[in-house]
Motif scaffolding. Structure first.
Motif, PDB file in Angstrom:
ATOM      1  N   LEU A 255      -8.905 -19.992 -18.936  1.00  0.00           N
ATOM      2  CA  LEU A 255      -9.045 -21.277 -18.242  1.00  0.00           C
ATOM      3  C   LEU A 255     -10.008 -21.139 -17.070  1.00  0.00           C
ATOM      4  O   LEU A 255      -9.958 -20.132 -16.343  1.00  0.00           O
TER       5      LEU A 255
ATOM      6  N   VAL B  72     -10.525 -25.035 -12.276  1.00  0.00           N
ATOM      7  CA  VAL B  72      -9.506 -25.939 -12.805  1.00  0.00           C
ATOM      8  C   VAL B  72      -8.110 -25.481 -12.413  1.00  0.00           C
ATOM      9  O   VAL B  72      -7.240 -26.280 -12.059  1.00  0.00           O
ATOM     10  N   VAL B  73      -7.876 -24.160 -12.443  1.00  0.00           N
ATOM     11  CA  VAL B  73      -6.499 -23.655 -12.289  1.00  0.00           C
ATOM     12  C   VAL B  73      -6.134 -23.227 -10.876  1.00  0.00           C
ATOM     13  O   VAL B  73      -4.944 -23.088 -10.566  1.00  0.00           O
TER      14      VAL B  73
ATOM     15  N   TYR C   2      -0.381 -27.008 -21.098  1.00  0.00           N
ATOM     16  CA  TYR C   2      -1.049 -28.288 -21.321  1.00  0.00           C
ATOM     17  C   TYR C   2      -0.403 -29.395 -20.495  1.00  0.00           C
ATOM     18  O   TYR C   2      -1.090 -30.291 -19.993  1.00  0.00           O
TER      19      TYR C   2
ATOM     20  N   LEU D 155      -1.732 -28.993 -16.970  1.00  0.00           N
ATOM     21  CA  LEU D 155      -3.115 -29.455 -16.852  1.00  0.00           C
ATOM     22  C   LEU D 155      -3.182 -30.977 -16.837  1.00  0.00           C
ATOM     23  O   LEU D 155      -3.903 -31.573 -16.022  1.00  0.00           O
TER      24      LEU D 155
ATOM     25  N   HIS E 161      -6.102 -33.676 -16.002  1.00  0.00           N
ATOM     26  CA  HIS E 161      -6.972 -33.291 -17.122  1.00  0.00           C
ATOM     27  C   HIS E 161      -6.354 -33.820 -18.415  1.00  0.00           C
ATOM     28  O   HIS E 161      -5.586 -33.119 -19.088  1.00  0.00           O
TER      29      HIS E 161
ATOM     30  N   VAL F 216     -11.244 -27.204 -21.036  1.00  0.00           N
ATOM     31  CA  VAL F 216     -10.484 -26.649 -19.910  1.00  0.00           C
ATOM     32  C   VAL F 216      -9.609 -25.471 -20.328  1.00  0.00           C
ATOM     33  O   VAL F 216      -8.954 -24.863 -19.481  1.00  0.00           O
ATOM     34  N   GLU F 217      -9.611 -25.153 -21.607  1.00  0.00           N
ATOM     35  CA  GLU F 217      -8.919 -23.951 -22.086  1.00  0.00           C
ATOM     36  C   GLU F 217      -9.512 -23.540 -23.419  1.00  0.00           C
ATOM     37  O   GLU F 217      -9.824 -24.383 -24.261  1.00  0.00           O
TER      38      GLU F 217
END
Length: 259
Positions: free
Chosen positions: A162, A166-167, A184, A187, A192, A237-238
């Motif tokens: 990731l 974002v994280v 998920y 996120l 997201h 995003v992943e």
């Protein structure tokens, strides 16, 4: 007699024998935990040479339905497959209900699932992962590596990569248990929202290390699956890099026939 003729072409006798043994396993004639008849028993049953039986057993082992133990012979595995439904397992309703994809699909099959976290932390993105994430190779990402069990048997390894930007502000993603609904859900909770998941699959023999990690026979078939989680903004995003014991999974896809 080495071959038989069917459908206009010769079928090697060892292939016929292997197919018969595999069908006996699939039909339950040979049950999980049963020993496959010994080489001498199979030689007598089929009236062929030991070499033909050994070639047949290579094919049977390649099916992933038996474990072969040195000096003890081959035993039928207790590894019924999980059916994966790509049109179902990533439904938002599962996340809202607090179920991550693997737990949801295992529950549907009546299996007992367990996840063991092997590593969580920063990692330099490998070239292929970086390309999928749209970052430069070597960029720091968060890696989450897990080993999945079904009824006590390891069946799958998965590493999620990731983007760090974002994280970094989602502390749950650095925990072994990211909470209900899995990563998920975390996120999406951070804004997201997913538009689609894109998967690429390749079947191949397991390496020695992979066979050991998933408790497979040497060279048993595995499925290498790479998934991209894409948001409504079009950002990945992943990336999840997964290796699955092929005998444990059936893939079922819904493919639209219209635009």
């Amino acid at each position: 007699m080495g071959t038989a003729v069917g459908g206009g072409r010769a079928v090697p006798r060892y292939v016929q024998i292997a197919d018969e043994i595999v069908q006996q396993i699939r039909a339950g004639v040979l049950k999980p935990g049963d020993m496959v008849p010994s080489e001498s028993d199979l030689v007598e049953r089929y009236g062929v040479s030991g070499g033909t039986i050994r070639k047949a057993m290579v094919e049977v082992r390649a099916s992933g339905l038996v474990d072969t133990r040195h000096g003890k012979g081959s035993i039928v595995k207790d590894r019924p497959p999980v059916r994966l439904r790509s049109s179902d397992r990533f439904r938002a309703s599962h996340r809202r209900g607090g179920k991550a994809a693997y737990l949801a699909e295992s529950a549907q099959s009546g299996a007992t699932a367990k996840v063991s976290v092997l590593y969580i932390g920063p990692m330099e993105a490998p070239d292929d992962i970086a390309d999928r994430l749209g970052v430069e190779a070597g960029t720091q990402v968060l890696a989450r590596r897990r080993l999945y069990f079904r009824n006590g048997t390891p069946v799958e390894t998965a590493t999620s990569y990731l983007p760090w930007d974002v994280v970094k502000d989602i502390p749950e993603l650095f925990a072994e248990n990211p909470g209900p609904g899995g990563i998920y859900a975390r996120l999406e909770g951070d804004g997201h929202v997913f538009a689609e998941f894109v998967e690429t699959l390749q079947a191949r023999p397991a390496t020695k290390a992979e066979s050991s990690e998933l408790a497979l026979s040497a060279g048993a078939p595995v499925v290498h699956l790479v998934r991209e989680a894409v948001t409504e903004e079009g950002r990945v995003v992943e990336v999840c890099d997964t290796l699955m014991a092929a005998d444990q999974f059936v893939f079922s896809y819904r493919i639209p026939a219209t635009d």
